[in-house]
Design a protein around this motif. Structure first.
Motif, short mmCIF file in Angstrom:
data_model
loop_
_atom_site.label_atom_id
_atom_site.label_comp_id
_atom_site.label_asym_id
_atom_site.label_seq_id
_atom_site.Cartn_x
_atom_site.Cartn_y
_atom_site.Cartn_z
N GLY A 1 1.01 -0.67 0.04
CA GLY A 1 -0.11 0.11 -0.23
C GLY A 1 0.74 0.95 -0.08
N GLY A 2 1.12 2.22 -0.55
CA GLY A 2 1.07 3.82 -0.96
C GLY A 2 2.85 3.65 -1.48
N LEU A 3 2.75 2.94 -1.44
CA LEU A 3 3.99 3.17 -2.68
C LEU A 3 4.02 3.40 -4.23
CD1 LEU A 3 5.89 -0.69 -1.77
CD2 LEU A 3 5.83 1.19 -0.61
N GLY A 4 3.52 3.54 -4.16
CA GLY A 4 3.27 4.34 -5.95
C GLY A 4 2.16 3.94 -6.90
N LYS A 5 1.89 2.63 -6.93
CA LYS A 5 1.11 1.90 -7.90
C LYS A 5 -0.08 2.44 -8.82
CE LYS A 5 -0.79 -0.63 -4.87
NZ LYS A 5 -0.73 -0.39 -3.77
N THR A 6 -0.88 3.58 -8.15
CA THR A 6 -2.08 4.49 -8.91
C THR A 6 -0.86 5.47 -9.56
OG1 THR A 6 -3.69 4.21 -7.79
CG2 THR A 6 -3.96 6.09 -9.10
N THR A 7 -0.02 6.31 -9.24
CA THR A 7 0.85 7.08 -9.25
C THR A 7 1.81 6.06 -10.75
OG1 THR A 7 1.37 8.05 -7.12
CG2 THR A 7 3.02 8.70 -9.31
N PRO B 1 -3.52 -2.98 -2.75
CA PRO B 1 -2.27 -3.71 -2.64
C PRO B 1 -2.23 -5.73 -3.27
CG PRO B 1 -2.96 -1.94 -0.72
CD PRO B 1 -3.98 -1.90 -1.98
N ASN C 1 11.10 3.13 -6.27
CA ASN C 1 10.33 4.63 -6.00
C ASN C 1 10.86 5.71 -5.28
OD1 ASN C 1 8.96 6.59 -7.21
ND2 ASN C 1 7.01 5.92 -5.44
N ARG C 2 10.48 6.84 -4.68
CA ARG C 2 11.05 7.63 -4.26
C ARG C 2 12.52 7.42 -3.73
NH1 ARG C 2 5.55 8.62 -1.10
NH2 ARG C 2 6.27 10.28 -0.99
N PRO D 1 12.92 9.33 -8.22
CA PRO D 1 13.01 10.33 -7.65
C PRO D 1 11.47 10.78 -6.33
CG PRO D 1 13.35 11.44 -9.07
CD PRO D 1 13.07 9.87 -10.04
N GLU D 2 12.42 11.10 -5.47
CA GLU D 2 11.41 11.73 -4.58
C GLU D 2 11.11 12.93 -5.39
OE1 GLU D 2 9.73 9.87 -2.16
OE2 GLU D 2 9.12 12.23 -1.34
N PHE D 3 9.51 13.08 -5.19
CA PHE D 3 9.05 14.70 -5.82
C PHE D 3 8.82 15.62 -4.50
CE2 PHE D 3 7.94 14.87 -10.35
CZ PHE D 3 8.39 13.78 -11.15
N SER E 1 6.68 17.24 -4.56
CA SER E 1 5.37 17.48 -3.87
C SER E 1 4.38 16.50 -4.47
CB SER E 1 4.28 18.55 -5.04
OG SER E 1 4.53 17.75 -6.29
N GLU E 2 3.24 16.08 -4.14
CA GLU E 2 2.10 15.61 -4.27
C GLU E 2 2.24 15.03 -5.97
OE1 GLU E 2 -1.74 13.39 -2.07
OE2 GLU E 2 -1.34 15.56 -2.38
N ILE E 3 2.67 13.70 -6.03
CA ILE E 3 2.10 13.85 -7.83
C ILE E 3 0.41 13.74 -7.92
CG2 ILE E 3 2.70 12.63 -9.94
CD1 ILE E 3 5.14 12.80 -7.98
N1 LIG Z 1 8.13 9.80 -6.56
C1 LIG Z 1 7.22 10.42 -5.80
N2 LIG Z 1 7.38 11.59 -5.18
C2 LIG Z 1 6.77 12.75 -4.96
N3 LIG Z 1 4.95 11.65 -3.89
C3 LIG Z 1 5.21 10.46 -4.43
C4 LIG Z 1 5.64 9.43 -5.22
N4 LIG Z 1 5.53 8.87 -5.92
C5 LIG Z 1 4.20 8.59 -5.24
N5 LIG Z 1 3.95 9.83 -4.39
C6 LIG Z 1 2.70 10.24 -3.48
O1 LIG Z 1 2.09 8.89 -2.56
C7 LIG Z 1 1.54 8.27 -2.13
C8 LIG Z 1 0.76 7.20 -2.51
O2 LIG Z 1 1.04 7.21 -3.92
P1 LIG Z 1 0.01 5.82 -4.81
O3 LIG Z 1 -1.38 6.46 -4.57
O4 LIG Z 1 0.24 5.79 -6.05
O5 LIG Z 1 0.24 4.53 -3.91
P2 LIG Z 1 -0.67 3.02 -3.85
O6 LIG Z 1 0.38 2.25 -4.34
O7 LIG Z 1 -1.65 3.41 -5.62
O8 LIG Z 1 -1.85 3.38 -3.04
P3 LIG Z 1 -3.03 2.25 -2.63
O9 LIG Z 1 -2.39 0.81 -2.17
O10 LIG Z 1 -3.86 3.60 -1.59
O11 LIG Z 1 -2.73 2.25 -3.55
C9 LIG Z 1 0.38 10.00 -3.30
O12 LIG Z 1 0.13 10.87 -2.61
C10 LIG Z 1 1.38 10.19 -4.03
O13 LIG Z 1 1.94 11.33 -4.54
#
Ligand SMILES: Nc1ncnc2c1ncn2[C@@H]1O[C@H](COP(=O)(O)OP(=O)(O)OP(=O)(O)O)[C@@H](O)[C@H]1O
Ligand SMILES: [Mg+2]
Lengths: 94, 327
Positions: free
Chosen positions: B22-28, B150, B259-260, B302-304, B306-308
């Motif tokens: 969860g929350g690692l960046g899949k949706t992003t 997840p 990621n990040r 890279p870590e951005f 701001s939120e993506i």
């Molecule tokens: N490289 C990055 N730099 C900065 N913020 C990031 C980066 N990648 C992801 N994020 C932020 O981290 C948060 C979680 O990312 P995301 O929603 O893509 O994760 P996810 O794996 O889809 O989570 P979930 O399991 O809840 O669906 C979001 O707020 C996103 O903007």
């Protein structure tokens, strides 16, 4: 379409009607009786494994078992009664 | 190999999945990949089955339960409303029962069964599963990007497919046997053999639906599954475990995306101590990642700061992910 299906159901009368007709008519026919008995236990087994979630035994994904529901509506009532009776019976032994 | 070369080299892999905790960046990553492919002229559908409506968040558009919504030319996004799907479906079943038996009202016993079915957690999951099958079997996009919730969910999909495949095999067998008995009994009683078995037809339908999905998920030619991870020891360990599980279900693993990653350049600047520590920890974790996954690591994102969110940021992220400037 719906009407046609309706007639079909009436004709075969479900497994219950089938059994009743049979008991009155062909009771002496041993082979047919045996086949019917086997067929009927299969029916129960089938309903149990497809509709098992009614008794809290999820077997088929519920989304899909709901798909089968319309086809077993006539059987469900008798089946559930029988299952509950058997359950009471089992429970009464403890 | 880079992420871009994977897409060039395997143009037939049209089902794309990003998996990870969860929350690692899949949706992003799903959104950024969809954006990239659309800019390359491919017709892309990115879809989510997550009730948290995360694609609506990232694209900054309310698309929940609205079907395929065009975000930019060639890029469509879809968020499945599972609850609504279940409600509509239950109603469909009721109507079917009513018309099949010419009933005025659904018997209480049957009605309570229909109602209880939506309370089961597996109901939502299996409804979602079916919604996904609906989306992918249509085949009107060049790419389908699954924004998965997840890992557990992805595993549910896979295990469901393989468990029920075997199970449905048995149950259709039983049904066939029942038909044999019907025929025998009808002959003995000199009756006509009864009509086609509707239940058998339904079972075959279900079998095909589940089969279609598991075929896609495990087709190396057509599917690419990417693991998303971050440079942290715990996450690396979890990812390894998950990859092992997925391998058991024959999921075609295409590679890992890290990621990040915090820029090491920051070390030369005046930064707080905790950030310095984090960068050092990441450096170590990145070494471990290289050791364990080697050439399967396709990108380090890279870590951005701001939120993506929103198309501008998605574009920037897609550009670093795919190492290419986009129009
Ligand atoms: N490289 C990055 N730099 C900065 N913020 C990031 C980066 N990648 C992801 N994020 C932020 O981290 C948060 C979680 O990312 P995301 O929603 O893509 O994760 P996810 O794996 O889809 O989570 P979930 O399991 O809840 O669906 C979001 O707020 C996103 O903007
Ligand atoms: Mg997400």
């Amino acid at each position: 379409m719906a009407k046609k299906k309706n007639e079909k159901k009436k004709k075969s009368g479900g497994i219950v009607g089938f059994l009743r007709d049979f008991t009155y008519g062909m009771a002496t026919h041993g082979m047919a009786r045996h086949a019917l008995k086997t067929r009927s236990s299969m029916e129960h087994l089938f309903i149990l494994i497809t509709m098992g979630d009614m008794l809290g035994i999820p077997i088929l994904p519920p989304y899909y078992s709901l798909r089968l529901l319309p086809h077993v509506v006539p059987q469900i009532t008798t089946w559930k009664r029988r299952m509950l009776r058997e359950k009471d019976f089992v429970e009464s032994m403890y | 190999m880079s992420l871009a070369t994977i897409f060039e080299k395997y143009p037939n892999r049209q089902y794309i999945m990003f998996g990870g905790k969860g929350g690692l960046g899949k949706t992003t990553f799903s959104a950024a990949t969809a954006y990239y492919l659309a800019k390359k002229g491919k017709r892309v559908l990115v879809f989510s089955v997550d009730p948290q409506a995360s694609l609506s968040d990232i694209f900054e558009r309310d698309i929940f339960g609205k079907g395929n919504i065009e975000i930019i030319p060639n890029l469509y996004a879809c968020e499945v409303d599972a609850d609504k799907r279940i409600r509509d479906y239950q109603e469909e079943i009721r109507q079917k029962i009513i018309s099949m038996y010419g009933m005025e009202k659904i018997p209480e016993e049957i009605e309570s069964y229909i109602r209880a079915s939506s309370a089961e957690p597996a109901m939502e999951e299996s409804a979602i599963f079916d919604a996904v099958v609906d989306i992918v079997v249509k085949g009107d996009f060049d790419y389908y990007i699954y924004d998965l919730v997840p890992l557990g969910h992805a595993l549910y999909y896979l295990s469901m497919a393989s468990i029920y495949d075997a199970w449905l095999e048995k149950i259709t067998g039983l049904r066939e046997q029942m038909r044999e008995y019907d025929r025998a009994i009808a002959t003995m009683q000199r009756e006509d053999v009864s009509e086609e078995d509707e239940i058998y037809k339904e079972l075959m339908y279900i079998k095909n639906r589940i089969g279609a999905s598991s075929k896609i998920m495990t087709d190396t030619e057509k599917t690419a599954f990417f693991f998303v991870l971050t440079p942290e020891e715990m996450i690396i360990a979890d990812t390894e475990k998950a990859a092992g599980l997925f391998a058991k279900y024959d999921v075609p693993l295409a590679g890992y995306v890290v990621n990040r990653v915090i820029s090491r350049g920051l070390l030369d600047e005046k930064i707080p101590e905790y950030l310095r520590n984090r960068i050092e920890m990441q450096a170590h974790a990145l070494d471990v990642i290289n050791e364990k996954f080697g050439s399967l690591v396709l990108a380090r994102v890279p870590e951005f700061d701001s939120e993506i969110k929103g198309l501008d940021t998605i574009k920037k992220l897609a550009e670093v992910m795919f190492e290419e400037t986009l129009s």
